[in-house]
Write an enzyme that holds these catalytic residues in place. Structure first.
Site, PDB file in Angstrom:
ATOM      1  CG  HIS A   1     -22.368 -19.433  18.757  1.00  0.00           C
ATOM      2  ND1 HIS A   1     -22.333 -19.174  17.406  1.00  0.00           N
ATOM      3  CD2 HIS A   1     -21.169 -19.050  19.245  1.00  0.00           C
ATOM      4  CE1 HIS A   1     -21.159 -18.662  17.101  1.00  0.00           C
ATOM      5  NE2 HIS A   1     -20.435 -18.571  18.186  1.00  0.00           N
TER       6      HIS A   1
ATOM      7  CB  SER B   1     -18.108 -17.358  15.946  1.00  0.00           C
ATOM      8  OG  SER B   1     -18.872 -16.390  16.622  1.00  0.00           O
TER       9      SER B   1
END
Length: 200
Positions: free
Chosen positions: A176, A72
């Site tokens: 996400h 990420s």
């Protein structure tokens, strides 16, 4: 992050990324380590700065890397450390990413839930039944789900009813997950203008 962790991170950044830290404060109009209202908008730049400062501290100590990797936001720090992105270009991306994600989560409140002690299949089944999405496969016994707040609450109850542990994560949005789609599209556009170098 507790205040002692913030102080340690800020001290590391001041030692190894002082000019980039000043640039971040100018971009944000605030110190990301001292923002009065903690949010993604400030947390992500602070995390990026701390990650890069940690890498620079290791390099200063003579630690040679085998490879760089990140998940990420950590991917941007890894790309910076590997020489793929210039530090200031990466900071601009991080500040934009944080703002876009903060805007998306403000309009669609959500969160994340870690399912512990169960199997991946159990977590996936709970996600499907409660209109949630798998955000992270952290280990065979820890899966993180992402989505709307009420859906997370009902998923947590079901997990506990089946003898699993369910822990709400201290995050400001459904990261996400498709709830962040508006941020993804605009961030993709920004990436088109970025000069990606060859990794070192």
């Amino acid at each position: 992050m507790c205040s002692s962790d913030l102080s340690a991170s800020r001290a590391l950044v001041e030692s190894h990324c002082d000019q980039l830290y000043a640039t971040a404060r100018n971009m944000l109009g605030a110190d990301p380590f001292e923002a009065e209202a903690p949010s993604t908008r400030y947390a992500q730049p602070a995390t990026y700065l701390a990650s890069l400062a940690g890498w620079r501290a290791c390099a200063h100590a003579g630690i040679a890397p085998f490879a760089f990797a990140g998940h990420s936001l950590g991917e941007i720090a890894a790309l910076t450390a590997a020489g793929v992105l210039a530090a200031e270009d990466a900071l601009e991306l991080v500040v934009l990413r944080a703002r876009l994600m903060d805007d998306a989560t403000s309009s669609k409140p959500g969160g994340m839930l870690a399912i512990l002690k169960g199997t991946v299949e159990q977590a996936e089944r709970i996600a499907l039944q409660h209109d949630l999405h798998v955000a992270n496969y952290n280990s065979p016994r820890q899966t993180v789900l992402s989505g709307g707040l009420s859906d997370l609450d009902s998923a947590a109850r079901e997990a506990r009813d089946h003898g699993l542990s369910a822990l709400r994560l201290n995050v400001s949005g459904a990261f996400h997950s498709p709830m962040l789609a508006p941020a993804r599209e605009r961030f993709r556009d920004a990436l088109q203008a970025v000069d990606f170098g060859r990794p070192s």
